[in-house]
Design a protein around this motif. Structure first.
Motif, PDB file in Angstrom:
ATOM      1  N   VAL A  20       0.841  -1.203   0.000  1.00 56.19           N
ATOM      2  CA  VAL A  20       0.000   0.000   0.000  1.00 56.19           C
ATOM      3  C   VAL A  20       0.879   1.258   0.000  1.00 56.19           C
ATOM      4  O   VAL A  20       0.612   2.225  -0.721  1.00 56.19           O
ATOM      5  CB  VAL A  20      -0.945   0.012   1.220  1.00 56.19           C
ATOM      6  CG1 VAL A  20      -1.759   1.283   1.247  1.00 56.19           C
ATOM      7  CG2 VAL A  20      -1.872  -1.183   1.175  1.00 56.19           C
ATOM      8  N   MET A  21       1.930   1.232   0.810  1.00 60.33           N
ATOM      9  CA  MET A  21       2.820   2.394   0.862  1.00 60.33           C
ATOM     10  C   MET A  21       3.531   2.573  -0.480  1.00 60.33           C
ATOM     11  O   MET A  21       3.729   3.697  -0.940  1.00 60.33           O
ATOM     12  CB  MET A  21       3.854   2.229   1.983  1.00 60.33           C
ATOM     13  CG  MET A  21       3.261   2.223   3.377  1.00 60.33           C
ATOM     14  SD  MET A  21       2.240   3.658   3.723  1.00 60.33           S
ATOM     15  CE  MET A  21       3.309   4.583   4.780  1.00 60.33           C
ATOM     16  N   ALA A  22       3.923   1.458  -1.107  1.00 64.12           N
ATOM     17  CA  ALA A  22       4.623   1.554  -2.392  1.00 64.12           C
ATOM     18  C   ALA A  22       3.740   2.214  -3.441  1.00 64.12           C
ATOM     19  O   ALA A  22       4.225   2.964  -4.295  1.00 64.12           O
ATOM     20  CB  ALA A  22       5.047   0.161  -2.858  1.00 64.12           C
ATOM     21  N   SER A  23       2.408   1.974  -3.349  1.00 61.60           N
ATOM     22  CA  SER A  23       1.521   2.541  -4.364  1.00 61.60           C
ATOM     23  C   SER A  23       1.522   4.062  -4.316  1.00 61.60           C
ATOM     24  O   SER A  23       1.169   4.731  -5.280  1.00 61.60           O
ATOM     25  CB  SER A  23       0.099   2.017  -4.172  1.00 61.60           C
ATOM     26  OG  SER A  23      -0.524   2.673  -3.084  1.00 61.60           O
ATOM     27  N   LEU A  24       1.915   4.588  -3.175  1.00 65.06           N
ATOM     28  CA  LEU A  24       1.962   6.049  -3.049  1.00 65.06           C
ATOM     29  C   LEU A  24       3.120   6.626  -3.864  1.00 65.06           C
ATOM     30  O   LEU A  24       3.059   7.760  -4.345  1.00 65.06           O
ATOM     31  CB  LEU A  24       2.148   6.398  -1.573  1.00 65.06           C
ATOM     32  CG  LEU A  24       1.763   7.783  -1.094  1.00 65.06           C
ATOM     33  CD1 LEU A  24       0.292   8.014  -1.317  1.00 65.06           C
ATOM     34  CD2 LEU A  24       2.088   7.915   0.378  1.00 65.06           C
ATOM     35  N   VAL A  25       4.186   5.839  -4.000  1.00 68.46           N
ATOM     36  CA  VAL A  25       5.385   6.326  -4.678  1.00 68.46           C
ATOM     37  C   VAL A  25       5.440   5.850  -6.121  1.00 68.46           C
ATOM     38  O   VAL A  25       5.771   6.612  -7.019  1.00 68.46           O
ATOM     39  CB  VAL A  25       6.652   5.862  -3.916  1.00 68.46           C
ATOM     40  CG1 VAL A  25       7.895   6.416  -4.574  1.00 68.46           C
ATOM     41  CG2 VAL A  25       6.564   6.294  -2.465  1.00 68.46           C
ATOM     42  N   ILE A  26       5.112   4.573  -6.339  1.00 71.91           N
ATOM     43  CA  ILE A  26       5.213   4.005  -7.683  1.00 71.91           C
ATOM     44  C   ILE A  26       3.818   3.625  -8.138  1.00 71.91           C
ATOM     45  O   ILE A  26       3.244   2.641  -7.667  1.00 71.91           O
ATOM     46  CB  ILE A  26       6.128   2.763  -7.683  1.00 71.91           C
ATOM     47  CG1 ILE A  26       7.488   3.117  -7.070  1.00 71.91           C
ATOM     48  CG2 ILE A  26       6.294   2.222  -9.093  1.00 71.91           C
ATOM     49  CD1 ILE A  26       8.342   1.919  -6.769  1.00 71.91           C
ATOM     50  N   GLY A  27       3.269   4.426  -9.042  1.00 70.15           N
ATOM     51  CA  GLY A  27       1.934   4.144  -9.541  1.00 70.15           C
ATOM     52  C   GLY A  27       0.875   4.836  -8.705  1.00 70.15           C
ATOM     53  O   GLY A  27       1.120   5.863  -8.084  1.00 70.15           O
ATOM     54  N   VAL A  28      -0.333   4.273  -8.717  1.00 73.16           N
ATOM     55  CA  VAL A  28      -1.452   4.868  -7.984  1.00 73.16           C
ATOM     56  C   VAL A  28      -2.094   3.802  -7.132  1.00 73.16           C
ATOM     57  O   VAL A  28      -1.824   2.618  -7.297  1.00 73.16           O
ATOM     58  CB  VAL A  28      -2.503   5.442  -8.953  1.00 73.16           C
ATOM     59  CG1 VAL A  28      -1.964   6.633  -9.696  1.00 73.16           C
ATOM     60  CG2 VAL A  28      -2.969   4.372  -9.930  1.00 73.16           C
ATOM     61  N   PHE A  29      -2.992   4.242  -6.217  1.00 70.18           N
ATOM     62  CA  PHE A  29      -3.762   3.278  -5.444  1.00 70.18           C
ATOM     63  C   PHE A  29      -5.149   3.175  -6.054  1.00 70.18           C
ATOM     64  O   PHE A  29      -5.538   3.955  -6.914  1.00 70.18           O
ATOM     65  CB  PHE A  29      -3.814   3.689  -3.963  1.00 70.18           C
ATOM     66  CG  PHE A  29      -4.301   2.584  -3.059  1.00 70.18           C
ATOM     67  CD1 PHE A  29      -3.563   1.422  -2.941  1.00 70.18           C
ATOM     68  CD2 PHE A  29      -5.485   2.696  -2.360  1.00 70.18           C
ATOM     69  CE1 PHE A  29      -4.002   0.380  -2.125  1.00 70.18           C
ATOM     70  CE2 PHE A  29      -5.931   1.660  -1.542  1.00 70.18           C
ATOM     71  CZ  PHE A  29      -5.189   0.513  -1.425  1.00 70.18           C
ATOM     72  N   SER A  30      -5.906   2.186  -5.562  1.00 73.57           N
ATOM     73  CA  SER A  30      -7.261   1.976  -6.059  1.00 73.57           C
ATOM     74  C   SER A  30      -8.119   3.222  -5.842  1.00 73.57           C
ATOM     75  O   SER A  30      -7.939   3.961  -4.877  1.00 73.57           O
ATOM     76  CB  SER A  30      -7.887   0.794  -5.327  1.00 73.57           C
ATOM     77  OG  SER A  30      -9.245   0.686  -5.655  1.00 73.57           O
ATOM     78  N   THR A  31      -9.080   3.429  -6.740  1.00 70.20           N
ATOM     79  CA  THR A  31     -10.059   4.487  -6.531  1.00 70.20           C
ATOM     80  C   THR A  31     -11.422   3.867  -6.218  1.00 70.20           C
ATOM     81  O   THR A  31     -12.436   4.545  -6.242  1.00 70.20           O
ATOM     82  CB  THR A  31     -10.190   5.375  -7.780  1.00 70.20           C
ATOM     83  OG1 THR A  31     -10.433   4.534  -8.906  1.00 70.20           O
ATOM     84  CG2 THR A  31      -8.930   6.179  -8.005  1.00 70.20           C
TER      85      THR A  31
END
Lengths: 207, 666
Positions: free
Chosen positions: B160-171
């Motif tokens: 979850v933390m990685a999604s903040l830096v590389i790519g996006v998180f779910s909407t």
């Protein structure tokens, strides 16, 4: 019956010290808990199949696709593998290493045979254009059977590991406890297959 | 999007330069992470951390690491909350400072983190630390599985933390309903991150739950019957059983959604015979018990704290056990109330509406038991007790609004409004989080040997409780006024004042969290003043207080003999709280192992590879997992012996501490 044998009924590890049985009791109970968890997983996949069975999206239905003969052979192979594992368990109980390895080997061959039959069935279906992408019905069919098949594959790998461990460690406390759990796993998969046979194949033929 | 063999879908476009705020968030994560790594390196603490913490199989250290993970994720999840409140406070006929897409990511990650990576690890941390001690056991049943469970949870959080830096998180919100989360509507990697994080942590949670169930059934102290277990152990048992039965729902819902997205299957798609309602059902067959997974152990904490600080026996122990079991069973009969409006017929809705009202009964029973425990007690208002009292009052309000929502015709009106948001925060914040804070303050001296600072604890308590009411009561009003949940902006001028009040509430909670951070620093600095190594600072009733603080690795040099409920209290009343032998047996404990971090690392790599379609890396991850399991099965020496001399030395030090305290008190 000696006190030692009555110590923990239901756990089939004879000639063991009470300490062994205490150890086996805890791990075997943990494994049952895991199987309960796995059973829920399959229950949800069965429920999904039941809700999807008529969602063929204009594609083929189960009655058109399934070959009950092949499914029957698969059933026989898997049931036989449970029988051969049972023979292995008897050998384990008597502490006879060689027959144990032999029966585990037979079980392995039958397990791999089952996977081969299943893959052949899948190949045939895909050849007819009935893929997992065709309809919701076929998605749920392939996933239910593949998850079961993957479990059988894990069981086969486990058998290979146990054959190696019996050769390396002999029938040590750890090894016997692991074969016991492998047996639970293997019979559980047999049980799941029976449910697959009765909820997937039989209704399709009966309709 | 193009896909390469080596990097899959991963390109430089994955870096978060789509908005300055997202880039800022990523920078905070990267710099914060680099700062922590740098600090540890500067202190040369890596060998110590690796030896004493990362590779440990000691349930107490694993428990503390769970809690630390949870506290870090609490900060992250709370920043999300603050961002939402700030956006909605200013987004009246204006765009605010977040784009709609970014706003959706924020509320999705807030929900996902708070449930799975704050609530769950916090609970499992406290359960890990306390359950074996309360049972009078030396360890959990499967120490290695326990370590693996921790590291898989951490791997999920890291995704979850990685999604903040590389790519996006779910909407797609924390529930991730298809068809919106299908590839045709959510083509980015956000949903994939969400699925992989939940699948990985779900496996970890399942392993931990198996461990607790076996520990509670098989590892109790000699003589301790099930009905002589502390209530917290009962709630831990029920919660773990719920995990075993419920988590497969999450695995199946997430797994099938992933198959739709990756292999083009038709489980939940609009076309091809997909069945969207099947997702809603499977997800909530998991999702509703999950609520009780989170809240039951907190009930157990209150049931431990309230008698201790009322200096009385827990009122109605048997009834509380039965109520807990009832809730656990009934929690599987109410899932449909999450989608009354989505097409079930009236009779089905009526059934689930009634079941939902029924489940309020055992919960109400518990509230009365806690109140009657306090009745005519000699109450001490330390912070754990303050959290408990705030919980009772606030939780009852939330329960009332829950009964309103359980009535299908009313639910048609409130569904998807902020009334619902107010309701479940009103259950989970006091029900779960206040319980966790109470447990944190109550058992902190057990884990460290010194108490948390009382003054800063009270300040945190006041800011939290005031902040909670300010933040969520306006949402009830907004729900009545028809404000839908998850709005990035709105055009009703009369709503704005309520959103502003809610934002003020969130700011008050921020002050509360600030006080908690200060409290931790102050407590560590002033630890000499509150040090109590003898092990019973509160006058506790259960066995965890009958050993030193912090307890030795083996917990109990001699296993306690139990014949009654509240064993330590009974022993104290009999005038024999401590029974010290003259001779000690050596004790076998599990060796340290690197398998926890190895499995966590492989799971993270596997998850990341699948998210970005880097198939060679995913194959490496799976092969690594299989090879590691097989290699481990050939390991022979997995335990070591603590000698009786070493135990003797440790125990004698503790005896001296106890005598010093007894003399000081007499």
């Amino acid at each position: 019956m000696t006190t030692e044998m009555r110590h923990h009924p239901g756990i089939n590890l004879s000639h063991s010290r009470p300490e062994d049985e205490r150890h086996a009791e805890v791990t075997v109970f943990g494994f049952w808990t895991f199987l309960m968890n796995d059973a829920i997983l399959f229950a949800l996949l069965f429920a999904t199949y039941a809700t999807m069975v008529n969602r063929t999206a204009g594609g083929p239905t189960g009655a058109e696709l399934f070959d009950i003969g092949n499914a029957f052979v698969e059933t026989l192979v898997l049931l036989l593998s449970s029988f051969s594992f049972g023979m292995g368990a008897v050998a384990l109980k008597e502490g006879r290493e060689h027959p144990l390895k032999l029966w585990l080997g037979v079980t392995l061959v039958l397990g791999l045979g089952f996977i081969g039959l299943e893959l052949r069935e899948f190949a045939g279906l895909i050849g007819q254009g009935a893929t997992a992408q065709t309809s919701g019905f076929l998605s749920s069919f392939y996933v239910l059977l593949s998850i079961h098949g993957l479990h059988v594959l894990v069981g086969c790998i486990w058998i290979v590991v146990m054959l190696a461990q019996v050769s390396t460690f002999g029938l040590s406390r750890q090894v016997r406890s692991r074969i016991l759990r492998l047996g639970l796993f293997w019979h559980f998969l047999d049980l799941v297959w029976i449910v697959i046979f009765t909820t997937v194949y039989l209704p399709a033929v009966a309709s | 999007m193009n896909s390469s063999m080596l990097f899959g879908k991963l390109t430089f476009d994955a870096l978060p330069f789509y908005s300055p705020i997202a880039a800022g968030g990523a920078a905070v994560i990267v710099l914060g992470g680099a700062g922590v790594v740098g600090l540890i390196t500067w202190l040369r603490a890596w060998p110590y951390l690796w030896r004493e913490w990362f590779t440990t199989t000691d349930h107490k250290k694993i428990g503390m690491m769970y809690v630390i993970l949870a506290l870090v994720m609490l900060l992250r999840g709370f920043v999300d909350a603050l961002m939402m409140r700030a956006q909605q406070a200013i987004a009246m006929n204006a765009e605010g400072y977040l784009t709609p897409d970014h706003f959706q990511q924020v509320f999705s990650s807030h929900g996902t983190i708070m449930i799975f990576f704050m609530g769950m690890p916090f609970l499992f941390g406290i359960m890990n630390y306390i359950v074996p001690l309360q049972l009078g056991a030396r360890d959990v049943a499967f120490p290695l599985l326990n370590a693996i469970g921790l590291w898989l949870t951490a791997a999920g959080a890291a995704l979850v933390m990685a999604s903040l830096v590389i790519g996006v998180f779910s909407t797609g919100g924390w529930t991730g309903y298809p068809p919106y989360t299908e590839l045709s509507y959510s083509p980015t990697v956000g949903v994939d991150y969400w699925i992989m994080a939940l699948l990985v942590s779900g496996i970890g949670t399942t392993l931990s739950a198996i461990n607790f169930i076996v520990t509670i059934y098989k590892m109790r102290a000699p003589g301790m019957k099930l009905m002589q277990m502390p209530l917290f152990c009962w709630t831990a048992l029920c919660s773990s059983l719920l995990v075993i039965f419920a988590i497969p729902g999450l695995t199946v819902a997430g797994g099938l959604l992933a198959l739709d997205r990756y292999l083009g299957m038709h489980f939940f798609t609009n076309d091809g015979g997909g069945n969207v309602m099947n997702y809603a059902n499977i997800f909530w067959i998991f999702g509703h018990p999950e609520v009780y997974i989170l809240i039951l152990p907190a009930f157990g904490i209150f049931s431990t704290v309230i008698p201790t600080f009322s200096q009385k026996k827990l009122f109605g122990y048997n009834v509380l056990v039965y109520a807990t079991m009832c809730i656990a069973v009934l929690s599987f009969t109410v899932w449909l109330h999450h989608f009354f409006t989505m097409g079930a017929d009236a009779n089905v809705n009526a059934f689930f509406g009634i079941m939902t009202m029924v489940i309020a009964v055992p919960t109400g029973v518990k509230v009365y038991d806690w109140i009657l425990t306090m009745y005519r007690g000699r109450l001490r208002f330390d912070t754990p007790m303050l959290w408990s009292i705030a919980f009772i009052v606030t939780f009852v309000i939330g329960g009332m609004t829950g009964v309103i929502l359980s009535i299908p015709p009313l639910d048609y009106v409130f569904h998807n409004t902020l009334f619902l948001i107010a309701h479940f925060h009103n259950m989970l914040v006091p029900g779960m989080l206040f319980g966790l804070f109470a447990g944190y303050a109550y058992w902190f001296p057990k884990a460290t040997g010194f108490r948390l600072d009382e003054r800063w604890g009270r300040r945190a308590f006041v800011f939290w409780v005031v902040g909670f009411y300010l933040a969520f009561m306006p949402l009830y009003v907004l729900g009545f006024m028809g404000a839908a949940r998850r709005m990035a902006y709105y055009d009703q001028p009369e709503w704005q004042i309520y959103f502003v009040v809610a934002a003020v509430g969130a700011f008050s909670v921020l002050l509360g969290i600030g006080c908690q951070v200060i409290q931790l620093v102050v407590s560590i600095r002033n630890r000499k003043g509150t040090m109590d190594l003898a092990g019973d600072p509160w006058g506790g009733q259960t066995l965890e207080w009958s050993t030193s603080s912090p307890p030795p690795e083996y917990n109990f040099a001699v296993l306690p003999q139990v014949s009654e409920l509240d064993a330590f209290q009974v022993a104290k009343e009999a005038g024999r709280p401590y029974v010290w032998p003259t001779h000690y047996e050596p004790i076998e404990v599990p060796r340290n192992t690197a398998l926890g971090p190895i499995f966590g690392g492989l799971a993270f790599v596997l998850g990341f590879a699948v998210v970005w379609h880097i198939w060679w890396l995913a194959a490496f991850g799976i092969a690594g997992v299989i090879a590691t399991i097989i290699a481990r099965s050939f390991a022979a020496e997995t335990t070591r012996i603590i000698s009786s001399e070493e135990i003797m030395a440790t125990e004698l030090r503790w005896h001296a501490d106890v005598r010093a305290k007894q003399e000081a008190n007499s």
